[in-house]
Design a protein around this motif. Structure first.
Motif, mmCIF file in Angstrom:
data_model
loop_
_atom_site.group_PDB
_atom_site.id
_atom_site.type_symbol
_atom_site.label_atom_id
_atom_site.label_comp_id
_atom_site.label_asym_id
_atom_site.label_seq_id
_atom_site.Cartn_x
_atom_site.Cartn_y
_atom_site.Cartn_z
ATOM 1 N N GLY A 1 5.643 21.574 2.148
ATOM 2 C CA GLY A 1 4.943 21.045 0.988
ATOM 3 C C GLY A 1 4.563 19.591 1.159
ATOM 4 O O GLY A 1 4.917 18.941 2.155
ATOM 5 N N GLU A 2 3.864 19.042 0.151
ATOM 6 C CA GLU A 2 3.306 17.703 0.283
ATOM 7 C C GLU A 2 4.356 16.601 0.156
ATOM 8 O O GLU A 2 4.159 15.497 0.669
ATOM 9 C CB GLU A 2 2.208 17.475 -0.756
ATOM 10 C CG GLU A 2 2.658 17.527 -2.204
ATOM 11 C CD GLU A 2 2.615 18.920 -2.776
ATOM 12 O OE1 GLU A 2 2.826 19.053 -3.994
ATOM 13 O OE2 GLU A 2 2.379 19.880 -2.008
ATOM 14 N N THR A 3 5.502 16.861 -0.491
ATOM 15 C CA THR A 3 6.498 15.807 -0.700
ATOM 16 C C THR A 3 7.017 15.254 0.617
ATOM 17 O O THR A 3 7.112 14.034 0.802
ATOM 18 C CB THR A 3 7.685 16.337 -1.532
ATOM 19 O OG1 THR A 3 7.202 16.771 -2.813
ATOM 20 C CG2 THR A 3 8.721 15.241 -1.735
ATOM 21 N N VAL A 4 7.336 16.134 1.541
ATOM 22 C CA VAL A 4 7.858 15.696 2.838
ATOM 23 C C VAL A 4 6.810 14.882 3.587
ATOM 24 O O VAL A 4 7.113 13.841 4.191
ATOM 25 C CB VAL A 4 8.298 16.912 3.690
ATOM 26 C CG1 VAL A 4 8.727 16.463 5.078
ATOM 27 C CG2 VAL A 4 9.444 17.649 2.999
ATOM 28 N N LEU A 5 5.560 15.331 3.537
ATOM 29 C CA LEU A 5 4.492 14.624 4.234
ATOM 30 C C LEU A 5 4.268 13.240 3.631
ATOM 31 O O LEU A 5 4.123 12.253 4.370
ATOM 32 C CB LEU A 5 3.186 15.436 4.169
ATOM 33 C CG LEU A 5 1.970 14.807 4.845
ATOM 34 C CD1 LEU A 5 2.221 14.626 6.334
ATOM 35 C CD2 LEU A 5 0.721 15.655 4.614
ATOM 36 N N ILE A 6 4.260 13.143 2.313
ATOM 37 C CA ILE A 6 4.055 11.851 1.653
ATOM 38 C C ILE A 6 5.200 10.894 1.966
ATOM 39 O O ILE A 6 4.992 9.706 2.229
ATOM 40 C CB ILE A 6 3.906 12.034 0.133
ATOM 41 C CG1 ILE A 6 2.626 12.821 -0.177
ATOM 42 C CG2 ILE A 6 3.862 10.686 -0.574
ATOM 43 C CD1 ILE A 6 2.504 13.251 -1.626
ATOM 44 N N LEU A 7 6.431 11.409 1.942
ATOM 45 C CA LEU A 7 7.590 10.572 2.284
ATOM 46 C C LEU A 7 7.484 10.062 3.718
ATOM 47 O O LEU A 7 7.783 8.894 3.994
ATOM 48 C CB LEU A 7 8.879 11.367 2.109
ATOM 49 C CG LEU A 7 9.407 11.513 0.682
ATOM 50 C CD1 LEU A 7 10.593 12.470 0.658
ATOM 51 C CD2 LEU A 7 9.800 10.154 0.107
ATOM 52 N N ALA A 8 7.042 10.928 4.622
ATOM 53 C CA ALA A 8 6.891 10.537 6.025
ATOM 54 C C ALA A 8 5.838 9.438 6.160
ATOM 55 O O ALA A 8 6.055 8.424 6.849
ATOM 56 C CB ALA A 8 6.511 11.750 6.867
ATOM 57 N N SER B 1 0.821 -1.217 0.000
ATOM 58 C CA SER B 1 0.000 0.000 0.000
ATOM 59 C C SER B 1 0.856 1.268 0.000
ATOM 60 O O SER B 1 0.375 2.350 -0.351
ATOM 61 C CB SER B 1 -0.949 0.007 1.204
ATOM 62 O OG SER B 1 -0.239 0.127 2.429
ATOM 63 N N ALA B 2 2.127 1.139 0.385
ATOM 64 C CA ALA B 2 3.019 2.303 0.394
ATOM 65 C C ALA B 2 3.450 2.693 -1.020
ATOM 66 O O ALA B 2 3.812 3.850 -1.265
ATOM 67 C CB ALA B 2 4.254 2.016 1.245
ATOM 68 N N VAL B 3 3.399 1.735 -1.973
ATOM 69 C CA VAL B 3 3.884 2.001 -3.335
ATOM 70 C C VAL B 3 3.067 3.083 -4.038
ATOM 71 O O VAL B 3 3.629 4.085 -4.509
ATOM 72 C CB VAL B 3 3.916 0.701 -4.158
ATOM 73 C CG1 VAL B 3 4.320 1.011 -5.605
ATOM 74 C CG2 VAL B 3 4.881 -0.300 -3.536
ATOM 75 N N PRO B 4 1.734 2.941 -4.152
ATOM 76 C CA PRO B 4 0.970 4.020 -4.800
ATOM 77 C C PRO B 4 1.061 5.342 -4.051
ATOM 78 O O PRO B 4 1.032 6.414 -4.666
ATOM 79 C CB PRO B 4 -0.470 3.483 -4.821
ATOM 80 C CG PRO B 4 -0.511 2.424 -3.785
ATOM 81 C CD PRO B 4 0.852 1.827 -3.757
ATOM 82 N N LEU B 5 1.202 5.266 -2.725
ATOM 83 C CA LEU B 5 1.316 6.498 -1.942
ATOM 84 C C LEU B 5 2.598 7.247 -2.290
ATOM 85 O O LEU B 5 2.586 8.469 -2.502
ATOM 86 C CB LEU B 5 1.273 6.168 -0.447
ATOM 87 C CG LEU B 5 1.316 7.370 0.508
ATOM 88 C CD1 LEU B 5 0.129 8.293 0.264
ATOM 89 C CD2 LEU B 5 1.319 6.892 1.954
ATOM 90 N N LEU B 6 3.710 6.534 -2.378
ATOM 91 C CA LEU B 6 4.980 7.175 -2.697
ATOM 92 C C LEU B 6 5.012 7.683 -4.142
ATOM 93 O O LEU B 6 5.639 8.704 -4.437
ATOM 94 C CB LEU B 6 6.131 6.199 -2.458
ATOM 95 C CG LEU B 6 6.401 5.849 -0.980
ATOM 96 C CD1 LEU B 6 7.416 4.722 -0.872
ATOM 97 C CD2 LEU B 6 6.880 7.082 -0.218
ATOM 98 N N LEU B 7 4.312 6.987 -5.045
ATOM 99 C CA LEU B 7 4.255 7.433 -6.439
ATOM 100 C C LEU B 7 3.499 8.749 -6.591
ATOM 101 O O LEU B 7 3.676 9.464 -7.589
ATOM 102 C CB LEU B 7 3.595 6.358 -7.310
ATOM 103 C CG LEU B 7 4.436 5.107 -7.600
ATOM 104 C CD1 LEU B 7 3.616 4.075 -8.356
ATOM 105 C CD2 LEU B 7 5.695 5.475 -8.374
ATOM 106 N N ILE B 8 2.677 9.067 -5.603
ATOM 107 C CA ILE B 8 1.928 10.329 -5.634
ATOM 108 C C ILE B 8 2.878 11.526 -5.739
ATOM 109 O O ILE B 8 2.536 12.561 -6.313
ATOM 110 C CB ILE B 8 1.036 10.443 -4.371
ATOM 111 C CG1 ILE B 8 -0.165 9.509 -4.495
ATOM 112 C CG2 ILE B 8 0.562 11.874 -4.142
ATOM 113 C CD1 ILE B 8 -1.019 9.458 -3.248
ATOM 114 N N ILE B 9 4.081 11.378 -5.177
ATOM 115 C CA ILE B 9 5.063 12.461 -5.199
ATOM 116 C C ILE B 9 5.314 12.947 -6.630
ATOM 117 O O ILE B 9 5.461 14.156 -6.876
ATOM 118 C CB ILE B 9 6.390 11.990 -4.565
ATOM 119 C CG1 ILE B 9 6.178 11.678 -3.087
ATOM 120 C CG2 ILE B 9 7.484 13.041 -4.747
ATOM 121 C CD1 ILE B 9 7.391 11.056 -2.420
#
Length: 389
Positions: free
Chosen positions: A362-369, A284-292
């Motif tokens: 921004g959203e990149t840091v939050l998504i990575l976290a 489930s982390a894969v699609p989330l990280l691709l959001i970046i």
């Protein structure tokens, strides 16, 4: 035994009432007070009632699950009507409305563990239990989508108090059908034993969790994951705003829910295995990280949110089934409420931190976290596979 058609109907109507109420009540507070602070208080109340679930476990286990289900829905219905009256007649009495809404939320936290425990009591084997949980989860997610859409439609033509009255009536209908659905289930009050101190009763759920190879890992993974869901709830409107279309927010939410429903259907056909839970958790982390890389492409973003919902649903359903399979009936309520606390405890902190990260980095840091948290918590689930073997 359980009358499934009446039970499913009760669950759908009650879920619709709760979904409508949560949307309309927040809307009423926002439009009436013009204060985000008051709305924040309401959200904090709802989050806190969930995070304190561990304290409800001994009470749920003390009585039969059937009685707890009845009483919690009945009291919830009464206070839904009370909240409606407060909105109708006491439009400035926000404190009274918040108190009533808080009690409604507490009742829901009593109902859900007792309701899940009833499913275990009325099924013959593990696969039947998994299928039943899958169907219930499908109903829950579908009515959430319906409630979200219906609330906007109703508020176009009706005032908030009128919609709350509809919620109250729906809850009453749900109670009637639940009463009929559980009528033939034998009411089995808990056997009285030497009374332990209330604190010890609360901790019994966690003590059992510590001794179980799966639950001990799932508990800590759930605490980590509890920081992800609230962060995503703040991220979605931010992405929609950046794409310049407010309607995308509802599209993102519905896409996630559709993925969740399909995932629940798939989970109902799978065997309940720790390895499957761990794999889908990490996946489930894969699609989330691709959001970046696709946050500015709303179409691909929507597809990734769909996949995230699908994988999340599979590991949620299978984990819930395994929790009920492995937990002793005598303390099932305490185990479920302790797990509920673990899945909710990070909510208030995560909401604040996510807002700060979005504004400052921004959203990149939050998504990575969030992606990192999911990977770590998923790997922790895989540790249970080795111990099981």
């Amino acid at each position: 035994m359980l009358k499934k058609k009446s039970y499913f109907f009760s669950r759908a109507v009650g879920g619709l009432a709760n979904s409508l109420f949560s949307m309309v009540f927040i809307w009423w507070l926002q439009t009436s007070t013009k204060s985000s602070f008051v709305v924040g208080i309401a959200e904090a109340i709802f989050s806190t009632t969930a995070a304190l679930s561990i304290f409800y476990g001994p009470i749920i286990d003390h009585y039969s699950f059937k009685r707890t289900s009845y009483y919690s829905i009945l009291v919830q219905t009464v206070f839904l009507f009370a909240t409606t009256i407060a909105v109708y007649q006491l439009s400035k009495s926000y404190i009274l409305a918040l108190i009533c809404a808080g009690i409604v939320s507490v009742c829901d936290e009593f109902f859900n563990p007792a309701d899940r425990a009833i499913l275990k009591e009325t099924t013959a084997n593990e696969q039947e239990l998994n299928n039943l949980i899958s169907k219930v989860s499908n109903i829950d997610q579908l009515v959430n989508v319906a409630g979200t859409a219906l609330s906007g439609f109703l508020l176009t033509f009706l005032i908030s108090a009128n919609v709350m009255l509809i919620c109250s009536l729906l809850s009453l209908i749900s109670f009637v059908f639940l009463f009929y659905a559980l009528k033939e289930i034998k009411d089995r009050p808990k056997v009285k034993k030497a009374e332990a101190k209330y604190l010890n009763q609360i901790l019994n759920g966690y003590k059992f969790i510590k001794t179980n190879y799966f639950l001990s890992h799932y508990f800590w993974s759930s605490i980590l994951y509890s920081f992800v869901t609230p962060a995503m709830a703040i991220l979605l409107p931010r992405i929609a705003q950046q794409n310049g279309q407010a309607g995308l927010y509802s599209m993102f939410y519905i896409s996630f829910m559709i993925g969740f429903v399909i995932g629940a259907t798939i989970a109902g056909r799978l065997s309940v295995r720790v390895k499957t839970i761990g794999f889908t958790w990490i996946a489930s982390a894969v699609p989330l990280l691709l959001i970046i890389f696709f946050s500015n492409n709303w179409l691909i973003f929507t597809g990734l949110i769909f996949l995230f919902g699908l994988m999340t649903s599979i590991h949620n359903i299978l984990a819930e089934s395994l929790i009920q399979i492995t937990a002793d009936d005598e303390i099932l309520g305490r185990v479920l409420t302790t797990i509920r606390t673990s899945t909710s405890i990070g909510g208030p902190i995560s909401s604040i931190v996510a807002g700060i990260l979005l504004d400052s980095s921004g959203e990149t840091v939050l998504i990575l976290a969030c992606g990192t948290i999911i990977l770590i918590s998923g790997l922790n689930i895989f540790r249970a596979v080795n111990e099981a073997n």
